[in-house]
Design a protein around this motif. Structure first.
Motif, PDB file in Angstrom:
ATOM      1  N   LEU A 167      -9.281  10.234   4.018  1.00 58.13           N
ATOM      2  CA  LEU A 167      -8.615   8.952   4.211  1.00 58.13           C
ATOM      3  C   LEU A 167      -9.609   7.864   4.619  1.00 58.13           C
ATOM      4  CD1 LEU A 167      -5.646   7.984   4.131  1.00 58.13           C
ATOM      5  CD2 LEU A 167      -5.572   8.379   6.589  1.00 58.13           C
ATOM      6  N   THR A 168     -10.458   8.175   5.579  1.00 62.43           N
ATOM      7  CA  THR A 168     -11.423   7.163   6.030  1.00 62.43           C
ATOM      8  C   THR A 168     -12.520   6.925   4.992  1.00 62.43           C
ATOM      9  OG1 THR A 168     -12.621   8.863   7.258  1.00 62.43           O
ATOM     10  CG2 THR A 168     -11.038   7.558   8.480  1.00 62.43           C
ATOM     11  N   TYR A 169     -12.993   7.990   4.370  1.00 61.01           N
ATOM     12  CA  TYR A 169     -14.012   7.820   3.329  1.00 61.01           C
ATOM     13  C   TYR A 169     -13.431   7.066   2.133  1.00 61.01           C
ATOM     14  CZ  TYR A 169     -17.553   8.884  -0.142  1.00 61.01           C
ATOM     15  OH  TYR A 169     -18.507   8.773  -1.123  1.00 61.01           O
ATOM     16  N   GLY A 170     -12.228   7.451   1.734  1.00 62.02           N
ATOM     17  CA  GLY A 170     -11.571   6.781   0.606  1.00 62.02           C
ATOM     18  C   GLY A 170     -11.311   5.312   0.884  1.00 62.02           C
ATOM     19  N   ALA A 171     -10.971   4.987   2.127  1.00 67.23           N
ATOM     20  CA  ALA A 171     -10.736   3.587   2.484  1.00 67.23           C
ATOM     21  C   ALA A 171     -12.015   2.775   2.313  1.00 67.23           C
ATOM     22  CB  ALA A 171     -10.233   3.483   3.917  1.00 67.23           C
ATOM     23  N   GLY A 172     -13.132   3.361   2.703  1.00 66.56           N
ATOM     24  CA  GLY A 172     -14.404   2.663   2.528  1.00 66.56           C
ATOM     25  C   GLY A 172     -14.787   2.482   1.068  1.00 66.56           C
ATOM     26  N   VAL A 173     -14.524   3.508   0.271  1.00 64.41           N
ATOM     27  CA  VAL A 173     -14.846   3.446  -1.159  1.00 64.41           C
ATOM     28  C   VAL A 173     -13.929   2.465  -1.891  1.00 64.41           C
ATOM     29  CG1 VAL A 173     -14.842   4.791  -3.300  1.00 64.41           C
ATOM     30  CG2 VAL A 173     -15.846   5.753  -1.240  1.00 64.41           C
ATOM     31  N   LEU A 174     -12.647   2.465  -1.527  1.00 61.81           N
ATOM     32  CA  LEU A 174     -11.670   1.640  -2.238  1.00 61.81           C
ATOM     33  C   LEU A 174     -11.555   0.216  -1.701  1.00 61.81           C
ATOM     34  CD1 LEU A 174      -8.833   4.267  -2.735  1.00 61.81           C
ATOM     35  CD2 LEU A 174     -10.484   3.474  -4.426  1.00 61.81           C
ATOM     36  N   ALA A 175     -12.176  -0.084  -0.580  1.00 61.84           N
ATOM     37  CA  ALA A 175     -12.062  -1.417   0.030  1.00 61.84           C
ATOM     38  C   ALA A 175     -12.405  -2.556  -0.933  1.00 61.84           C
ATOM     39  CB  ALA A 175     -12.913  -1.500   1.292  1.00 61.84           C
ATOM     40  N   PRO A 176     -13.469  -2.457  -1.726  1.00 62.18           N
ATOM     41  CA  PRO A 176     -13.763  -3.568  -2.648  1.00 62.18           C
ATOM     42  C   PRO A 176     -12.662  -3.806  -3.687  1.00 62.18           C
ATOM     43  CG  PRO A 176     -15.665  -2.118  -2.464  1.00 62.18           C
ATOM     44  CD  PRO A 176     -14.536  -1.456  -1.752  1.00 62.18           C
ATOM     45  N   TYR A 177     -12.003  -2.726  -4.116  1.00 56.00           N
ATOM     46  CA  TYR A 177     -10.942  -2.870  -5.111  1.00 56.00           C
ATOM     47  C   TYR A 177      -9.703  -3.544  -4.523  1.00 56.00           C
ATOM     48  CZ  TYR A 177     -13.783   0.410  -7.741  1.00 56.00           C
ATOM     49  OH  TYR A 177     -14.818   1.023  -8.391  1.00 56.00           O
ATOM     50  N   PHE A 178      -9.436  -3.274  -3.239  1.00 56.07           N
ATOM     51  CA  PHE A 178      -8.237  -3.819  -2.615  1.00 56.07           C
ATOM     52  C   PHE A 178      -8.428  -5.239  -2.112  1.00 56.07           C
ATOM     53  CE2 PHE A 178      -6.854   0.536  -2.821  1.00 56.07           C
ATOM     54  CZ  PHE A 178      -5.520   0.377  -3.146  1.00 56.07           C
ATOM     55  N   GLN A 179      -9.532  -5.861  -2.471  1.00 53.48           N
ATOM     56  CA  GLN A 179      -9.701  -7.287  -2.220  1.00 53.48           C
ATOM     57  C   GLN A 179      -9.069  -8.106  -3.342  1.00 53.48           C
ATOM     58  OE1 GLN A 179     -13.883  -7.888  -1.554  1.00 53.48           O
ATOM     59  NE2 GLN A 179     -13.833  -6.908   0.445  1.00 53.48           N
ATOM     60  N   LYS A 180      -8.623  -7.419  -4.384  1.00 49.52           N
ATOM     61  CA  LYS A 180      -7.991  -8.078  -5.531  1.00 49.52           C
ATOM     62  C   LYS A 180      -6.475  -7.920  -5.449  1.00 49.52           C
ATOM     63  CE  LYS A 180     -11.949  -6.728  -8.298  1.00 49.52           C
ATOM     64  NZ  LYS A 180     -12.406  -5.821  -9.335  1.00 49.52           N
ATOM     65  N   ASP A 181      -5.756  -8.972  -5.776  1.00 46.09           N
ATOM     66  CA  ASP A 181      -4.294  -8.937  -5.754  1.00 46.09           C
ATOM     67  C   ASP A 181      -3.728  -7.941  -6.763  1.00 46.09           C
ATOM     68  OD1 ASP A 181      -4.125 -10.796  -3.730  1.00 46.09           O
ATOM     69  OD2 ASP A 181      -3.902 -12.507  -5.092  1.00 46.09           O
ATOM     70  N   LYS A 182      -4.381  -7.794  -7.898  1.00 44.55           N
ATOM     71  CA  LYS A 182      -3.891  -6.905  -8.950  1.00 44.55           C
ATOM     72  C   LYS A 182      -3.831  -5.455  -8.462  1.00 44.55           C
ATOM     73  CE  LYS A 182      -2.614  -6.152 -13.187  1.00 44.55           C
ATOM     74  NZ  LYS A 182      -1.287  -6.532 -13.613  1.00 44.55           N
ATOM     75  N   THR A 183      -4.821  -5.038  -7.688  1.00 38.06           N
ATOM     76  CA  THR A 183      -4.840  -3.684  -7.164  1.00 38.06           C
ATOM     77  C   THR A 183      -3.645  -3.451  -6.247  1.00 38.06           C
ATOM     78  OG1 THR A 183      -7.257  -3.737  -7.242  1.00 38.06           O
ATOM     79  CG2 THR A 183      -6.250  -1.967  -5.972  1.00 38.06           C
ATOM     80  N   TRP A 184      -3.326  -4.426  -5.403  1.00 34.04           N
ATOM     81  CA  TRP A 184      -2.170  -4.308  -4.513  1.00 34.04           C
ATOM     82  C   TRP A 184      -0.874  -4.261  -5.316  1.00 34.04           C
ATOM     83  CZ3 TRP A 184      -2.313  -2.688   0.236  1.00 34.04           C
ATOM     84  CH2 TRP A 184      -3.470  -2.858   0.971  1.00 34.04           C
ATOM     85  N   GLN A 185      -0.808  -5.019  -6.394  1.00 31.54           N
ATOM     86  CA  GLN A 185       0.390  -4.995  -7.239  1.00 31.54           C
ATOM     87  C   GLN A 185       0.573  -3.618  -7.877  1.00 31.54           C
ATOM     88  OE1 GLN A 185      -0.386  -8.226  -9.911  1.00 31.54           O
ATOM     89  NE2 GLN A 185       0.329  -9.789  -8.476  1.00 31.54           N
ATOM     90  N   ILE A 186      -0.518  -3.021  -8.328  1.00 32.96           N
ATOM     91  CA  ILE A 186      -0.459  -1.690  -8.923  1.00 32.96           C
ATOM     92  C   ILE A 186      -0.019  -0.666  -7.879  1.00 32.96           C
ATOM     93  CG2 ILE A 186      -1.870   0.167  -9.920  1.00 32.96           C
ATOM     94  CD1 ILE A 186      -3.518  -2.086 -11.287  1.00 32.96           C
ATOM     95  N   LEU A 187      -0.602  -0.739  -6.689  1.00 30.54           N
ATOM     96  CA  LEU A 187      -0.234   0.184  -5.618  1.00 30.54           C
ATOM     97  C   LEU A 187       1.239   0.023  -5.234  1.00 30.54           C
ATOM     98  CD1 LEU A 187      -1.101   2.311  -3.492  1.00 30.54           C
ATOM     99  CD2 LEU A 187      -1.559   0.390  -1.966  1.00 30.54           C
ATOM    100  N   ASP A 188       1.691  -1.221  -5.061  1.00 26.55           N
ATOM    101  CA  ASP A 188       3.085  -1.471  -4.697  1.00 26.55           C
ATOM    102  C   ASP A 188       4.040  -0.982  -5.778  1.00 26.55           C
ATOM    103  OD1 ASP A 188       2.334  -2.571  -2.293  1.00 26.55           O
ATOM    104  OD2 ASP A 188       2.450  -4.640  -2.989  1.00 26.55           O
ATOM    105  N   THR A 189       3.677  -1.174  -7.043  1.00 24.22           N
ATOM    106  CA  THR A 189       4.504  -0.688  -8.148  1.00 24.22           C
ATOM    107  C   THR A 189       4.575   0.836  -8.131  1.00 24.22           C
ATOM    108  OG1 THR A 189       3.924  -2.614  -9.481  1.00 24.22           O
ATOM    109  CG2 THR A 189       4.801  -0.688 -10.653  1.00 24.22           C
ATOM    110  N   GLY A 190       3.457   1.478  -7.915  1.00 28.31           N
ATOM    111  CA  GLY A 190       3.435   2.942  -7.835  1.00 28.31           C
ATOM    112  C   GLY A 190       4.284   3.464  -6.695  1.00 28.31           C
ATOM    113  N   ILE A 191       4.207   2.819  -5.539  1.00 31.56           N
ATOM    114  CA  ILE A 191       5.016   3.223  -4.394  1.00 31.56           C
ATOM    115  C   ILE A 191       6.496   3.009  -4.692  1.00 31.56           C
ATOM    116  CG2 ILE A 191       5.605   2.653  -1.995  1.00 31.56           C
ATOM    117  CD1 ILE A 191       2.589   2.070  -1.584  1.00 31.56           C
TER     118      ILE A 191
END
Length: 99
Positions: free
Chosen positions: A58-82
């Motif tokens: 979880l902590t390692y993945g958060a560090g790796v994925l942090a640059p991607y989650f600076q984009k609104d599109k990534t949050w939209q994809i995550l929210d849609t998946g949830i």
């Protein structure tokens, strides 16, 4: 500061009701079904291993994925998946009503 970080860590740990629900109720009641001490030790080892892998990932993945989650599109994809996952869970809960 280090003191503020330590206080926040302790607060998130011991004021979190899931800490007690997971460790005492869920893990405790599941582990209590094992009759022999050796089985209980293996269960504890498995719980500790799974917890370590989960939180490290979880902590390692958060560090790796942090640059991607600076984009609104990534949050939209995550929210849609949830949202889709929640609809699937709701559907699976409703399925027995229609049998």
């Amino acid at each position: 500061s280090k003191w503020a970080t330590l206080v926040a860590l302790l607060g998130f740990t011991f004021l979190n009701p899931h800490t007690y629900l997971d460790t005492i109720l869920l893990i405790g009641s599941t582990g209590a079904q094992y009759e022999f001490f050796a089985e209980q030790l293996l269960f504890i080892a498995g719980v500790l291993t799974a917890s370590t892998v989960w939180f490290f990932g979880l902590t390692y993945g958060a560090g790796v994925l942090a640059p991607y989650f600076q984009k609104d599109k990534t949050w939209q994809i995550l929210d849609t998946g949830i949202g889709i996952l929640m609809l699937c869970i709701a559907g699976s809960l409703l399925m027995p009503l229609f049998r």
